[in-house]
Design a protein around this motif. Structure first.
Motif, mmCIF file in Angstrom:
data_model
loop_
_atom_site.group_PDB
_atom_site.id
_atom_site.type_symbol
_atom_site.label_atom_id
_atom_site.label_comp_id
_atom_site.label_asym_id
_atom_site.label_seq_id
_atom_site.Cartn_x
_atom_site.Cartn_y
_atom_site.Cartn_z
ATOM 1 N N ARG A 1 -57.433 -5.639 21.190
ATOM 2 C CA ARG A 1 -58.854 -5.953 21.214
ATOM 3 C C ARG A 1 -59.660 -4.665 21.152
ATOM 4 O O ARG A 1 -59.213 -3.611 21.590
ATOM 5 N N GLN A 2 -60.842 -4.796 20.585
ATOM 6 C CA GLN A 2 -61.745 -3.659 20.488
ATOM 7 C C GLN A 2 -63.124 -4.090 20.957
ATOM 8 O O GLN A 2 -63.775 -4.919 20.315
ATOM 9 N N ALA A 3 -63.526 -3.532 22.069
ATOM 10 C CA ALA A 3 -64.856 -3.792 22.608
ATOM 11 C C ALA A 3 -65.845 -2.812 21.975
ATOM 12 O O ALA A 3 -65.448 -1.745 21.498
ATOM 13 N N PRO A 4 -67.121 -3.163 21.983
ATOM 14 C CA PRO A 4 -68.131 -2.269 21.394
ATOM 15 C C PRO A 4 -68.076 -0.875 22.006
ATOM 16 O O PRO A 4 -68.071 -0.720 23.227
ATOM 17 N N GLY A 5 -67.995 0.130 21.148
ATOM 18 C CA GLY A 5 -67.977 1.502 21.617
ATOM 19 C C GLY A 5 -66.658 1.986 22.176
ATOM 20 O O GLY A 5 -66.579 3.105 22.684
ATOM 21 N N LYS A 6 -65.636 1.144 22.096
ATOM 22 C CA LYS A 6 -64.333 1.522 22.646
ATOM 23 C C LYS A 6 -63.259 1.482 21.566
ATOM 24 O O LYS A 6 -63.439 0.887 20.512
ATOM 25 N N GLU A 7 -62.149 2.117 21.861
ATOM 26 C CA GLU A 7 -61.029 2.099 20.929
ATOM 27 C C GLU A 7 -60.276 0.773 21.017
ATOM 28 O O GLU A 7 -60.298 0.090 22.040
ATOM 29 N N ARG A 8 -59.592 0.446 19.937
ATOM 30 C CA ARG A 8 -58.753 -0.748 19.925
ATOM 31 C C ARG A 8 -57.588 -0.534 20.883
ATOM 32 O O ARG A 8 -56.951 0.524 20.880
ATOM 33 N N ALA A 9 -57.311 -1.537 21.702
ATOM 34 C CA ALA A 9 -56.294 -1.397 22.740
ATOM 35 C C ALA A 9 -55.327 -2.573 22.732
ATOM 36 O O ALA A 9 -55.722 -3.723 22.498
ATOM 37 N N PHE A 10 -54.083 -2.267 23.023
ATOM 38 C CA PHE A 10 -53.044 -3.292 23.144
ATOM 39 C C PHE A 10 -53.302 -4.157 24.365
ATOM 40 O O PHE A 10 -53.641 -3.644 25.441
ATOM 41 N N ILE A 11 -53.109 -5.474 24.221
ATOM 42 C CA ILE A 11 -53.221 -6.343 25.385
ATOM 43 C C ILE A 11 -51.986 -7.204 25.591
ATOM 44 O O ILE A 11 -51.656 -7.541 26.728
ATOM 45 N N ALA A 12 -51.290 -7.571 24.521
ATOM 46 C CA ALA A 12 -50.095 -8.399 24.693
ATOM 47 C C ALA A 12 -49.210 -8.296 23.466
ATOM 48 O O ALA A 12 -49.713 -8.081 22.357
ATOM 49 N N GLY A 13 -47.907 -8.454 23.687
ATOM 50 C CA GLY A 13 -46.977 -8.412 22.578
ATOM 51 C C GLY A 13 -45.814 -9.351 22.804
ATOM 52 O O GLY A 13 -45.492 -9.690 23.955
ATOM 53 N N ILE A 14 -45.201 -9.793 21.721
ATOM 54 C CA ILE A 14 -44.037 -10.671 21.818
ATOM 55 C C ILE A 14 -43.060 -10.334 20.704
ATOM 56 O O ILE A 14 -43.465 -10.098 19.562
ATOM 57 N N ASN A 15 -41.788 -10.268 21.081
ATOM 58 C CA ASN A 15 -40.736 -10.131 20.082
ATOM 59 C C ASN A 15 -40.360 -11.537 19.636
ATOM 60 O O ASN A 15 -39.936 -12.353 20.454
ATOM 61 N N TRP A 16 -40.507 -11.828 18.357
ATOM 62 C CA TRP A 16 -40.393 -13.207 17.881
ATOM 63 C C TRP A 16 -39.017 -13.791 18.158
ATOM 64 O O TRP A 16 -38.883 -14.913 18.625
ATOM 65 N N THR A 17 -37.970 -13.047 17.882
ATOM 66 C CA THR A 17 -36.619 -13.585 17.980
ATOM 67 C C THR A 17 -36.203 -13.812 19.432
ATOM 68 O O THR A 17 -35.671 -14.865 19.782
ATOM 69 N N SER A 18 -36.443 -12.843 20.295
ATOM 70 C CA SER A 18 -35.999 -12.944 21.682
ATOM 71 C C SER A 18 -37.009 -13.645 22.580
ATOM 72 O O SER A 18 -36.650 -14.179 23.633
ATOM 73 N N GLY A 19 -38.272 -13.618 22.188
ATOM 74 C CA GLY A 19 -39.312 -14.188 23.035
ATOM 75 C C GLY A 19 -39.770 -13.273 24.151
ATOM 76 O O GLY A 19 -40.620 -13.667 24.964
ATOM 77 N N ILE A 20 -39.253 -12.071 24.201
ATOM 78 C CA ILE A 20 -39.658 -11.124 25.244
ATOM 79 C C ILE A 20 -41.125 -10.766 25.059
ATOM 80 O O ILE A 20 -41.575 -10.516 23.948
ATOM 81 N N THR A 21 -41.866 -10.757 26.169
ATOM 82 C CA THR A 21 -43.299 -10.498 26.128
ATOM 83 C C THR A 21 -43.662 -9.284 26.985
ATOM 84 O O THR A 21 -42.895 -8.857 27.860
ATOM 85 N N ASN A 22 -44.843 -8.783 26.736
ATOM 86 C CA ASN A 22 -45.352 -7.631 27.487
ATOM 87 C C ASN A 22 -46.864 -7.697 27.492
ATOM 88 O O ASN A 22 -47.469 -8.166 26.515
ATOM 89 N N TYR A 23 -47.459 -7.258 28.602
ATOM 90 C CA TYR A 23 -48.911 -7.359 28.755
ATOM 91 C C TYR A 23 -49.505 -6.062 29.287
ATOM 92 O O TYR A 23 -48.871 -5.347 30.078
ATOM 93 N N ALA A 24 -50.733 -5.811 28.897
ATOM 94 C CA ALA A 24 -51.491 -4.735 29.521
ATOM 95 C C ALA A 24 -51.878 -5.174 30.934
ATOM 96 O O ALA A 24 -52.056 -6.365 31.192
#
Length: 123
Positions: free
Chosen positions: A38-61
């Motif tokens: 996500r990128q808020a006004p005036g801020k850099e784009r930042a990671f918030i969540a990810g998922i590995n499709w095959t394994s389903g492993i997830t990760n969050y900010a």
């Protein structure tokens, strides 16, 4: 390259919920990872969540852990981001992106991006 299309953004009051979707065309997500940024006004784009499709492993900010959930729909080749207990500071343009194998927190590691969907949380 895969084509990614986000949907589901909009205006919501603080405490409310939204579900974003990231649909792929051109190929399946198999063997790839999908990240939400996500990128808020005036801020850099930042990671918030990810998922590995095959394994389903997830990760969050840390900023969204416990409030947001990333999931995959194999049949529809779509990734969802369920956002609950939204706060005004969640206001941003939300992007999904894909790369091979493993999610990454670095946006430069991703090779396909959607156009973004705006989310506005009012107080």
């Amino acid at each position: 390259q895969v084509q990614l299309v986000e949907s589901g953004g909009g205006l919501v009051q603080a405490g409310g919920s939204l579900r974003l979707s990231c649909a792929a065309s051109g190929r399946t997500f198999s063997g790839h990872a999908i990240g939400w940024f996500r990128q808020a006004p005036g801020k850099e784009r930042a990671f918030i969540a990810g998922i590995n499709w095959t394994s389903g492993i997830t990760n969050y900010a840390d900023s969204v852990k416990g409030r947001f959930t990333i999931s995959r729909d194999n049949a529809k080749n779509t990734v969802h981001l369920q956002m609950n207990t939204l706060k005004p500071e969640d206001t941003a343009v939300y992007y999904c992106a894909s790369r091979k194998f493993q999610y990454s927190h670095s946006q430069t590691d991703y090779d396909s991006w959607g156009q973004g969907t705006p989310v506005t949380v009012s107080s």
